[in-house]
Design a protein around this motif. Structure first.
Motif, PDB file in Angstrom:
ATOM      1  N   PRO A 241       0.714  -1.328  -0.223  1.00 31.51           N
ATOM      2  CA  PRO A 241      -0.022   0.099   0.139  1.00 31.51           C
ATOM      3  C   PRO A 241       0.831   1.444  -0.046  1.00 31.51           C
ATOM      4  O   PRO A 241       1.632   1.498   0.847  1.00 31.51           O
ATOM      5  CB  PRO A 241      -0.821  -0.182   1.275  1.00 31.51           C
ATOM      6  CG  PRO A 241      -0.699  -1.685   1.759  1.00 31.51           C
ATOM      7  CD  PRO A 241       0.680  -2.017   1.195  1.00 31.51           C
ATOM      8  N   LEU A 242       0.355   2.215  -0.856  1.00 36.73           N
ATOM      9  CA  LEU A 242       1.109   3.441  -0.655  1.00 36.73           C
ATOM     10  C   LEU A 242       0.460   4.363   0.408  1.00 36.73           C
ATOM     11  O   LEU A 242      -0.748   4.214   0.602  1.00 36.73           O
ATOM     12  CB  LEU A 242       0.936   4.326  -2.189  1.00 36.73           C
ATOM     13  CG  LEU A 242       1.718   4.037  -3.336  1.00 36.73           C
ATOM     14  CD1 LEU A 242       1.541   2.622  -3.964  1.00 36.73           C
ATOM     15  CD2 LEU A 242       1.442   4.988  -4.250  1.00 36.73           C
ATOM     16  N   ASP A 243       1.523   4.914   1.383  1.00 37.17           N
ATOM     17  CA  ASP A 243       0.894   5.695   2.120  1.00 37.17           C
ATOM     18  C   ASP A 243       1.069   7.120   1.937  1.00 37.17           C
ATOM     19  O   ASP A 243       1.173   7.521   0.655  1.00 37.17           O
ATOM     20  CB  ASP A 243       1.790   5.378   3.638  1.00 37.17           C
ATOM     21  CG  ASP A 243       3.223   5.881   3.502  1.00 37.17           C
ATOM     22  OD1 ASP A 243       3.576   6.657   2.354  1.00 37.17           O
ATOM     23  OD2 ASP A 243       4.085   5.641   4.185  1.00 37.17           O
ATOM     24  N   LEU A 244       0.593   8.330   2.605  1.00 35.38           N
ATOM     25  CA  LEU A 244       0.597   9.226   2.468  1.00 35.38           C
ATOM     26  C   LEU A 244       1.745  10.078   1.801  1.00 35.38           C
ATOM     27  O   LEU A 244       1.880  10.580   0.762  1.00 35.38           O
ATOM     28  CB  LEU A 244       0.236  10.355   3.438  1.00 35.38           C
ATOM     29  CG  LEU A 244       0.040  11.774   3.744  1.00 35.38           C
ATOM     30  CD1 LEU A 244      -0.756  12.309   2.327  1.00 35.38           C
ATOM     31  CD2 LEU A 244       0.017  12.289   4.825  1.00 35.38           C
ATOM     32  N   TYR A 245       2.919   9.559   2.372  1.00 35.04           N
ATOM     33  CA  TYR A 245       4.378  10.079   1.923  1.00 35.04           C
ATOM     34  C   TYR A 245       4.771   9.636   0.508  1.00 35.04           C
ATOM     35  O   TYR A 245       5.480  10.051  -0.217  1.00 35.04           O
ATOM     36  CB  TYR A 245       5.296   9.904   3.096  1.00 35.04           C
ATOM     37  CG  TYR A 245       4.821  10.671   4.367  1.00 35.04           C
ATOM     38  CD1 TYR A 245       4.851  12.085   4.520  1.00 35.04           C
ATOM     39  CD2 TYR A 245       4.107  10.054   5.418  1.00 35.04           C
ATOM     40  CE1 TYR A 245       4.329  12.924   5.538  1.00 35.04           C
ATOM     41  CE2 TYR A 245       3.542  10.827   6.506  1.00 35.04           C
ATOM     42  CZ  TYR A 245       3.458  12.154   6.482  1.00 35.04           C
ATOM     43  OH  TYR A 245       3.117  12.893   7.410  1.00 35.04           O
ATOM     44  N   SER A 246       4.224   8.418   0.478  1.00 33.57           N
ATOM     45  CA  SER A 246       4.655   7.655  -0.820  1.00 33.57           C
ATOM     46  C   SER A 246       3.930   8.481  -2.028  1.00 33.57           C
ATOM     47  O   SER A 246       4.527   8.994  -3.040  1.00 33.57           O
ATOM     48  CB  SER A 246       3.966   6.237  -1.027  1.00 33.57           C
ATOM     49  OG  SER A 246       4.252   5.463  -0.095  1.00 33.57           O
ATOM     50  N   ASP A 273      -8.278   6.804  -2.334  1.00 32.20           N
ATOM     51  CA  ASP A 273      -7.545   5.823  -1.674  1.00 32.20           C
ATOM     52  C   ASP A 273      -8.063   6.217  -0.212  1.00 32.20           C
ATOM     53  O   ASP A 273      -7.749   7.257   0.531  1.00 32.20           O
ATOM     54  CB  ASP A 273      -6.029   5.798  -1.459  1.00 32.20           C
ATOM     55  CG  ASP A 273      -5.351   4.911  -0.870  1.00 32.20           C
ATOM     56  OD1 ASP A 273      -6.202   4.096   0.159  1.00 32.20           O
ATOM     57  OD2 ASP A 273      -4.263   4.702  -1.052  1.00 32.20           O
ATOM     58  N   ALA A 274      -8.887   5.446   0.535  1.00 37.36           N
ATOM     59  CA  ALA A 274      -9.445   5.452   1.669  1.00 37.36           C
ATOM     60  C   ALA A 274      -8.686   5.532   2.767  1.00 37.36           C
ATOM     61  O   ALA A 274      -8.828   6.037   3.977  1.00 37.36           O
ATOM     62  CB  ALA A 274     -10.508   4.308   1.952  1.00 37.36           C
ATOM     63  N   LEU A 275      -7.388   5.062   2.737  1.00 39.70           N
ATOM     64  CA  LEU A 275      -6.404   5.060   3.593  1.00 39.70           C
ATOM     65  C   LEU A 275      -5.356   6.403   3.713  1.00 39.70           C
ATOM     66  O   LEU A 275      -4.635   6.334   4.714  1.00 39.70           O
ATOM     67  CB  LEU A 275      -5.486   3.801   3.603  1.00 39.70           C
ATOM     68  CG  LEU A 275      -6.098   2.389   3.587  1.00 39.70           C
ATOM     69  CD1 LEU A 275      -5.000   1.338   3.349  1.00 39.70           C
ATOM     70  CD2 LEU A 275      -6.817   2.170   4.920  1.00 39.70           C
ATOM     71  N   THR A 276      -5.768   7.036   2.737  1.00 39.53           N
ATOM     72  CA  THR A 276      -4.869   8.439   2.814  1.00 39.53           C
ATOM     73  C   THR A 276      -5.698   9.591   2.780  1.00 39.53           C
ATOM     74  O   THR A 276      -6.880   9.636   2.115  1.00 39.53           O
ATOM     75  CB  THR A 276      -3.721   8.404   1.520  1.00 39.53           C
ATOM     76  OG1 THR A 276      -4.560   8.365   0.528  1.00 39.53           O
ATOM     77  CG2 THR A 276      -2.909   7.029   1.810  1.00 39.53           C
ATOM     78  N   ASN A 277      -4.964  10.714   3.272  1.00 36.04           N
ATOM     79  CA  ASN A 277      -5.722  12.077   3.137  1.00 36.04           C
ATOM     80  C   ASN A 277      -4.705  13.056   3.311  1.00 36.04           C
ATOM     81  O   ASN A 277      -3.735  13.281   3.843  1.00 36.04           O
ATOM     82  CB  ASN A 277      -6.587  12.402   4.631  1.00 36.04           C
ATOM     83  CG  ASN A 277      -7.517  13.710   4.474  1.00 36.04           C
ATOM     84  OD1 ASN A 277      -7.777  13.972   3.224  1.00 36.04           O
ATOM     85  ND2 ASN A 277      -7.558  14.103   5.590  1.00 36.04           N
ATOM     86  N   GLY A 278      -4.858  13.792   2.128  1.00 34.14           N
ATOM     87  CA  GLY A 278      -3.499  14.686   1.756  1.00 34.14           C
ATOM     88  C   GLY A 278      -3.333  15.788   3.097  1.00 34.14           C
ATOM     89  O   GLY A 278      -4.475  16.209   3.567  1.00 34.14           O
ATOM     90  N   ASN A 279      -2.272  15.988   3.145  1.00 32.35           N
ATOM     91  CA  ASN A 279      -1.744  17.084   4.184  1.00 32.35           C
ATOM     92  C   ASN A 279      -1.588  18.248   3.531  1.00 32.35           C
ATOM     93  O   ASN A 279      -1.275  18.556   2.433  1.00 32.35           O
ATOM     94  CB  ASN A 279      -0.997  16.416   5.225  1.00 32.35           C
ATOM     95  CG  ASN A 279       0.631  16.072   4.418  1.00 32.35           C
ATOM     96  OD1 ASN A 279       0.626  16.424   3.282  1.00 32.35           O
ATOM     97  ND2 ASN A 279       1.585  15.572   5.209  1.00 32.35           N
TER      98      ASN A 279
END
Length: 540
Positions: A241-246, A273-279
């Motif tokens: 899974p790609l995380d936010l920083y990926s 992507d339900a697992l990430t939210n832009g910062n």
């Protein structure tokens, strides 16, 4: 570089211990290269809070009977010691003589705080102290990974490699491998990083985005954007899974290639992507791309999103806002954000002043920049030459060389120490005034200050202008001296990428693209460094 000789512990548990490494030998110092912050599903403990099971019962009971000492008090005694030669062992031994019980948890908290404030040598000495007390403090692979990271910072990459090689197999897991990968990434040792990653692949250690993020950040710093795409493809094919920083690194890579279509495509993918939210970093990266390509309306929308996502005490987003609004030429927004910044934080850091003064000079408001500079002089906690360099450079480039020299003298008279860039901006002014000898002297001073640093090289624009001036004046002697006394000493001649923008036989026609491309490379590397500062490795 002196390699430190590591010795395996001779206790009965030697097959399950890490390698003990003294921190008394001095060598190169490396800054931290860390993993991405905010990752919670793979956050390893700093130190396990267990007493060795094979310690004698009597000894355990004795220490448990002691009153536990607050970790913060011990930390302060360590960090505020007036004698820099007083090692951690002296302070910790004194605490125990006072009848206090230093627990593994307390020591882990102390190490974390020391690392936070870059007191790496003290942190490593705390570990050395615990290593000598194996009956009380069980070593985990997380401990080992942290020590490897600290060794690289205190003693250099070679010592970290030596430490890793001598570890027993039981302590070589994804944590210690990941720590060594961090070391290689920060040192930009691409071949070693790639080789280690391949080894990690064979061992099944690349099951999370963290290691991939390190490699992508390394490729960003080397401007190898296609390899960022390759890592992303690998992650997707292996269902990592790609995380936010990926996503943020991927966006930054596409932005550096000025691909608006790519940036928007990846942003839309991230939103789904339900697992990430832009910062705020996500939107500042997008704003940077829009600004580069002149889409200022979209850039403004992104900067509003940045502002809406700032956490209570985070200063860094304000620096980005001030800088990006300044790049856009929006003075009103620069002033508004600066006022907001001042109202939130009781003190402004050097970086805050640096950002504001830089933006004002970019906007051409030298009077306001000078005013902010004078304010900084009154409140500064230490003299940061980068701040003076901004104004010195502006005056030197815009025909006010006497004012530039005045500021330079003021820096030295008030306790400041010019750095290589300080002399470089003076050299730029001398070139503009056609003073070849003075320009060469300044560049030589810059080289002396930067000697031993792989991060500084004179700007190709200045070198090209100097060479052109030498051609105009027919001064081939100064041209040769520049090559031998500046470029060779600064290791420029061996850098093919650098030299591709400079001709030693004729003046280079550097139209709008060539030199700008090199300077963009420098900006990209700085951007990659900004990404890495948001990282918090798997080992902490």
């Amino acid at each position: 570089m002196m390699l430190l000789q590591s010795t395996l512990s001779q206790s009965p548990l030697q097959n399950h211990r890490h390698v003990s490494l003294s921190s008394s030998t001095s060598s190169s110092t490396f800054r931290s290269f860390v993993y991405l912050q905010g990752v919670t599903n793979l956050k390893f403990p700093l130190i396990s809070c267990k007493i060795s099971e094979d310690g004698s019962q009597g000894a355990v009971v004795d220490y448990e009977k002691r009153s536990q000492m607050n970790w913060n008090r011990v930390y302060k005694r360590l960090s505020l010691s007036e004698d820099p030669n007083t090692g951690a062992a002296t302070v910790l031994n004194q605490c125990e003589k006072e009848g206090k019980n230093l627990t593994k948890w307390a020591l882990s908290r102390i190490v974390k705080e020391l690392r936070r404030f870059r007191k790496y040598k003290l942190a490593l000495e705390v570990y050395d102290w615990t290593n000598e007390r194996e009956e009380r403090f069980r070593t985990t692979t997380s401990d080992t990974a942290i020590q490897l990271d600290l060794i690289s910072k205190v003693h250099g990459v070679s010592s970290a490699e030596d430490y890793f090689q001598k570890l027993p197999t039981s302590l070589k897991d994804k944590r210690t491998y990941g720590s060594l990968l961090n070391v290689y990434g920060k040192a930009k040792l691409k071949d070693k990083a790639e080789s280690l990653l391949n080894e990690m692949r064979t061992k099944g250690f690349t099951v999370h985005s963290l290691h991939m993020n390190v490699m992508m950040t390394l490729y960003m710093s080397m401007r190898e954007y296609d390899k960022v795409d390759t890592i992303i493809s690998e992650m997707k094919s292996k269902s990592i899974p790609l995380d936010l920083y990926s996503y943020n690194i991927w966006l930054s890579s596409l932005g550096s290639r000025e691909s608006i279509e790519g940036v928007e495509r990846v942003f839309n993918e991230m939103q789904q992507d339900a697992l990430t939210n832009g910062n705020w970093t996500t939107f500042s990266t997008m704003a940077t791309t829009y600004i580069k390509l002149g889409q200022l309306e979209k850039a403004c929308e992104c900067l509003k999103e940045v502002e809406s996502r700032i956490s209570a005490r985070d200063r860094i987003p304000y620096h980005y806002l001030i800088s990006l609004y300044g790049t856009m030429g929006n003075k009103e927004e620069v002033q508004r954000v600066w006022s907001l910044y001042n109202s939130i934080f009781p003190t402004i850091t050097n970086l805050g002043y640096l950002t504001m003064i830089s933006s004002l000079t970019r906007l051409g408001d030298i009077e306001q920049a000078q005013k902010i500079y004078e304010e900084w002089l009154l409140v500064k906690t230490f003299y940061d030459p980068r701040i003076s360099n901004i104004l010195i450079g502006w005056y030197a480039r815009n025909g006010f060389f006497e004012k530039a020299e005045e500021l330079f003298s003021q820096m030295t008279e008030t306790g400041g120490k010019p750095n290589a860039a300080s002399w470089e901006v003076l050299a730029e002014g001398h070139v503009k005034e056609k003073r070849i000898s003075s320009a060469l002297s300044c560049l030589k001073e810059a080289v002396v200050l930067a000697e031993g640093s792989s991060n500084w090289k004179p700007k190709p624009t200045i070198i090209s202008a100097f060479l052109e001036l030498c051609e105009e004046e027919g001064d081939m002697v100064s041209k040769e001296r520049l090559v031998e006394e500046v470029l060779r000493i600064a290791n420029c001649l061996e850098d093919a990428g650098y030299m591709s923008h400079i001709s030693l036989t004729k003046v280079v026609e550097t139209g709008a693209g060539t030199i700008d491309d090199y300077e963009l490379k420098v900006e990209v590397e700085a951007e990659a460094e900004d990404i890495s500062t948001q990282l918090e490795g798997i080992i902490s």
